[in-house]
Design a protein around this motif. Structure first.
Motif, mmCIF file in Angstrom:
data_model
loop_
_atom_site.group_PDB
_atom_site.id
_atom_site.type_symbol
_atom_site.label_atom_id
_atom_site.label_comp_id
_atom_site.label_asym_id
_atom_site.label_seq_id
_atom_site.Cartn_x
_atom_site.Cartn_y
_atom_site.Cartn_z
ATOM 1 N N ALA A 6 0.832 -1.204 0.000
ATOM 2 C CA ALA A 6 0.000 0.000 0.000
ATOM 3 C C ALA A 6 0.866 1.254 0.000
ATOM 4 N N GLY A 7 1.987 1.204 0.725
ATOM 5 C CA GLY A 7 2.900 2.336 0.742
ATOM 6 C C GLY A 7 3.500 2.600 -0.632
ATOM 7 N N ARG A 8 3.932 1.536 -1.312
ATOM 8 C CA ARG A 8 4.486 1.695 -2.662
ATOM 9 C C ARG A 8 3.428 2.246 -3.609
ATOM 10 N N ALA A 9 2.243 1.686 -3.537
ATOM 11 C CA ALA A 9 1.176 2.117 -4.432
ATOM 12 C C ALA A 9 0.814 3.579 -4.184
ATOM 13 N N SER A 10 0.748 3.972 -2.925
ATOM 14 C CA SER A 10 0.410 5.359 -2.591
ATOM 15 C C SER A 10 1.492 6.315 -3.067
ATOM 16 N N ALA A 11 2.751 5.907 -2.925
ATOM 17 C CA ALA A 11 3.856 6.767 -3.355
ATOM 18 C C ALA A 11 3.797 7.032 -4.847
ATOM 19 N N LYS A 12 3.452 6.015 -5.645
ATOM 20 C CA LYS A 12 3.363 6.193 -7.087
ATOM 21 C C LYS A 12 2.257 7.176 -7.472
ATOM 22 N N ALA A 13 1.237 7.264 -6.630
ATOM 23 C CA ALA A 13 0.114 8.163 -6.921
ATOM 24 C C ALA A 13 0.317 9.549 -6.324
ATOM 25 N N ALA A 14 1.519 9.837 -5.849
ATOM 26 C CA ALA A 14 1.768 11.086 -5.115
ATOM 27 C C ALA A 14 1.443 12.321 -5.939
ATOM 28 N N GLY A 15 1.743 12.291 -7.237
ATOM 29 C CA GLY A 15 1.489 13.458 -8.065
ATOM 30 C C GLY A 15 0.015 13.823 -8.109
ATOM 31 N N VAL A 16 -0.851 12.804 -8.244
ATOM 32 C CA VAL A 16 -2.286 13.054 -8.287
ATOM 33 C C VAL A 16 -2.788 13.491 -6.918
ATOM 34 N N VAL A 17 -2.204 12.910 -5.858
ATOM 35 C CA VAL A 17 -2.600 13.279 -4.492
ATOM 36 C C VAL A 17 -2.312 14.756 -4.244
ATOM 37 N N ILE A 18 -1.147 15.222 -4.670
ATOM 38 C CA ILE A 18 -0.794 16.638 -4.496
ATOM 39 C C ILE A 18 -1.775 17.514 -5.261
ATOM 40 N N ASP A 19 -2.114 17.106 -6.485
ATOM 41 C CA ASP A 19 -3.064 17.886 -7.267
ATOM 42 C C ASP A 19 -4.429 17.916 -6.600
ATOM 43 N N ASP A 20 -4.876 16.753 -6.099
ATOM 44 C CA ASP A 20 -6.159 16.681 -5.400
ATOM 45 C C ASP A 20 -6.167 17.616 -4.199
ATOM 46 N N THR A 21 -5.057 17.637 -3.459
ATOM 47 C CA THR A 21 -4.952 18.511 -2.286
ATOM 48 C C THR A 21 -4.952 19.974 -2.687
ATOM 49 N N ALA A 22 -4.339 20.295 -3.822
ATOM 50 C CA ALA A 22 -4.276 21.685 -4.270
ATOM 51 C C ALA A 22 -5.603 22.159 -4.847
ATOM 52 N N VAL A 23 -6.358 21.254 -5.468
ATOM 53 C CA VAL A 23 -7.593 21.637 -6.148
ATOM 54 C C VAL A 23 -8.741 21.851 -5.171
ATOM 55 N N GLU A 79 -7.613 8.016 -11.196
ATOM 56 C CA GLU A 79 -6.184 7.985 -11.500
ATOM 57 C C GLU A 79 -5.382 7.394 -10.343
ATOM 58 N N ILE A 80 -5.686 7.821 -9.138
ATOM 59 C CA ILE A 80 -4.975 7.313 -7.961
ATOM 60 C C ILE A 80 -5.127 5.798 -7.855
ATOM 61 N N MET A 81 -6.346 5.308 -8.015
ATOM 62 C CA MET A 81 -6.608 3.879 -7.828
ATOM 63 C C MET A 81 -5.992 3.035 -8.939
ATOM 64 N N VAL A 82 -6.037 3.529 -10.178
ATOM 65 C CA VAL A 82 -5.444 2.765 -11.286
ATOM 66 C C VAL A 82 -3.927 2.731 -11.164
ATOM 67 N N ILE A 83 -3.329 3.864 -10.792
ATOM 68 C CA ILE A 83 -1.878 3.890 -10.575
ATOM 69 C C ILE A 83 -1.502 2.934 -9.455
ATOM 70 N N ALA A 84 -2.275 2.957 -8.367
ATOM 71 C CA ALA A 84 -2.003 2.061 -7.242
ATOM 72 C C ALA A 84 -2.158 0.600 -7.656
#
Length: 339
Positions: free
Chosen positions: A30-47, A154-159
């Motif tokens: 789960a940690g690896r999967a979450s790290a790969k989705a970091a870019g989308v997570v940052i965008d989600d947090t910014a939006v 996007e987050i879930m597919v990347i994960a």
């Protein structure tokens, strides 16, 4: 009897160790999967904070909570079953779907970069939640949840792509953990960002000395924090989107671009002390460049489509206006002739 009990306890201990190891494996995956989705997570947090901008202070946290629940519902009830079914029965579709998502990320990053450079931004809503009451608040929350659906997918597919080799049950558990963790992190940070200026205002108004200065500092810092977060989000979208496309074309059999980037990485990997960092930097910059190029192409295409659609609507309105004038002209002409 004692021997049997000891054997049973030994078996239980073994099962407990296996369970603990499985939990560790799930956590690591789960940690690896979450790290790969970091870019989308940052965008989600910014939006997300923009959807509560202008709301009454007492409504900010309830709105964020409603958006967070909608986000979790998106992930667990709609996206998760769909991608699990795809991964189980049509796994070959995951790479193209992931590449479509990567293209969307690159487009979003390039679009925001273009807006920042050109100064042209999408129009903001004309009214805010407190001006129109509960109905406007519900519309704003619904809009945030719709936007979140795309980012959550996007987050879930990347994960999922990071744990595609796991068995179905493990994939499901890992993705549930990712969904819960990322939703909690994103909307926890959003709540903190949104309320931080209120905390600063209160400190500045009710305290003295250093504490009041800290409050004023928080109020002044939050716009800068949001600006930095937005910039990091743009860079992350270009990087993640480009990397998805880079890896995707390689998996589809077009190896030239990936091999070129790999050779560039190897060229700097041997530098003493910083070789690993330089290799990562080369890959990151190459991915971001790919994302920027692909995103820019999509931006140009979308802008042309928008112009053509706008022109078509304008022509249709003009034609409708001309048709509307015809009866009056005919009546006038007929009346004149009769006279």
């Amino acid at each position: 009897m004692a021997g049997g009990l000891a054997a049973l306890l030994d078996d239980i201990a073994t099962l407990a160790k296996l369970a603990a190891a499985s939990v560790d494996d799930v956590g690591a995956a789960a940690g690896r999967a979450s790290a790969k989705a970091a870019g989308v997570v940052i965008d989600d947090t910014a939006v997300t904070p923009r959807y509560v901008a202008g709301a009454a202070a007492s409504r900010e946290l309830p709105m964020i909570w409603r958006i967070a629940r909608g986000s979790l519902r998106n992930k667990l009830l709609f996206i998760l079953p769909a991608i699990l079914l795809l991964s189980q029965f049509l796994p070959w579709l995951l790479t193209p779907i992931l590449m479509v998502g990567g293209t969307y990320l690159a487009f979003e990053g390039a679009e925001k970069l273009w807006e920042a450079v050109s100064g042209k931004h999408h129009e903001k809503p004309e009214v805010t939640a407190p001006e129109q009451g509960p109905e406007a608040e519900t519309r704003m929350v619904s809009g945030a949840i719709r936007t979140d659906f795309i980012l959550s997918a996007e987050i879930m597919v990347i994960a999922l792509n990071e744990v595609a080799d796991e068995v179905l049950l493990s994939r499901a558990i890992i993705l549930v953990v990712v969904a819960l963790a990322i939703t909690a992190v994103v909307y926890g940070v959003v709540a903190l960002i949104v309320k931080m200026d209120d905390v600063g205002v209160r400190l500045a108004a009710t305290r003295h000395g250093l504490v009041a200065g800290l409050g004023r500092g928080l109020v002044n810092a939050m716009p800068k924090v949001l600006a930095v977060l937005s910039t990091v989000g743009i860079a992350a979208m270009l990087w993640v989107g480009g990397h998805i496309l880079l890896v995707g074309v390689d998996e589809l059999g077009w190896h030239g671009l990936y091999d070129l980037v790999h050779h560039l990485e190897e060229a700097v990997h041997g530098v003493a002390g910083v070789g690993g960092f330089l290799a990562w930097l080369v890959n990151t910059l190459a991915s971001a460049l790919i994302g920027l190029v692909v995103g820019a192409v999509v931006v140009v295409v979308m802008h042309q489509v928008h112009k053509m659609r706008h022109r078509g609507e304008h022509d249709a309105h003009g034609a409708a206006g001309g048709a509307g004038d015809a009866p009056d002209g005919g009546t006038t002409h007929g009346g004149t002739a009769a006279d």
